[in-house]
Design an enzyme around this catalytic site. Sequence first.
Site, PDB file in Angstrom:
ATOM      1  N   ASP A  16       0.851  -1.179   0.000  1.00  0.00           N
ATOM      2  CA  ASP A  16       0.000   0.000   0.000  1.00  0.00           C
ATOM      3  C   ASP A  16       0.898   1.245   0.000  1.00  0.00           C
ATOM      4  OD1 ASP A  16      -2.460   1.493   0.271  1.00  0.00           O
ATOM      5  OD2 ASP A  16      -1.962   1.753   2.390  1.00  0.00           O
ATOM      6  N   ASP A  18      -0.362   5.177   0.869  1.00  0.00           N
ATOM      7  CA  ASP A  18      -0.676   6.135   1.938  1.00  0.00           C
ATOM      8  C   ASP A  18      -0.621   5.442   3.292  1.00  0.00           C
ATOM      9  OD1 ASP A  18      -1.447   8.627   0.456  1.00  0.00           O
ATOM     10  OD2 ASP A  18      -2.918   7.285  -0.432  1.00  0.00           O
ATOM     11  N   ASP A 217      -1.649  -0.580   5.944  1.00  0.00           N
ATOM     12  CA  ASP A 217      -1.904   0.027   7.260  1.00  0.00           C
ATOM     13  C   ASP A 217      -3.365  -0.048   7.667  1.00  0.00           C
ATOM     14  OD1 ASP A 217      -2.582   2.015   5.212  1.00  0.00           O
ATOM     15  OD2 ASP A 217      -2.836   3.416   6.880  1.00  0.00           O
TER      16      ASP A 217
END
Length: 270
Positions: A16, A18, A217
């Site tokens: 991922d 961001d 996250d």
Amino acid sequence: MVDPVFFGGHDAVLCDLDGVVYAGDEPIVGAVETLRELGGRGIGVAYVTNNASRSPQQVAGHLRGFGLDVSAGQVFGSATAGVDLLTEVLGVSDRPAKVLVVGSEFLRAEVERYGHQVVANAAERPDAVIQGFDPAVSWWDLAQASYAISAGAEWIATNTDLTIPRAEGIAPGNGALVEAVSRATGARPRAAGKPEPLLFLQAARALGARNPLVVGDRLDTDILGGNRAGFGTALVLTGVDTAATAAEAAPEQRPTWVIETLPALGGEPR
């Protein structure tokens, strides 16, 4: 250093962006160095993002600015997945479908590239609305989407992440804007990006990976999507979710491992 004993079972990383590699325009400490090391060891890296505001070329350029060697072919985003879903929902017609785009210029370009006609507002009676994140989305845009959906237009969301990590903190994501339209219309969109497994499967196939590790996250998108794809998952604690939320997560959202930061791939996973 990445521990080959810990990482040896995986042949690629599906990462991922961001909250994992960067927050806003700032790289997260240690992330770039770890990803560069993985590439140097011959481990394939792809980037899987729900952010539909930028093209793969723009994302790759952003990452190269941090010192990573990244091509557009390593970036898999929800904008294209959203237009794929839009095209599937609209089906075959003898005329181009009229589509109201709430989102970025890249999302508009993708809709046109697939042969659809982009319209400017609800008064043009669009067949469908596609909604993706862009910082410039306004109340007027959300209102036009609401009018069109209430009049019967199909509704596709590129993704439904409620929040997005920024350098200043956690900000509203596309899912929060989707919720505003949903409250106004009583409707729910079909969603294309994570946690659906498609982007992870496409990325693994592009890398030729059989046993990739998904790193993210967010439990409800990255980890759930990686689990649905049948891959190992690692929650990194530099973005939205925490060790506490991971411990309390539903079984389908539980990561294989929890790591503090990307460099912790070289330490003992929890």
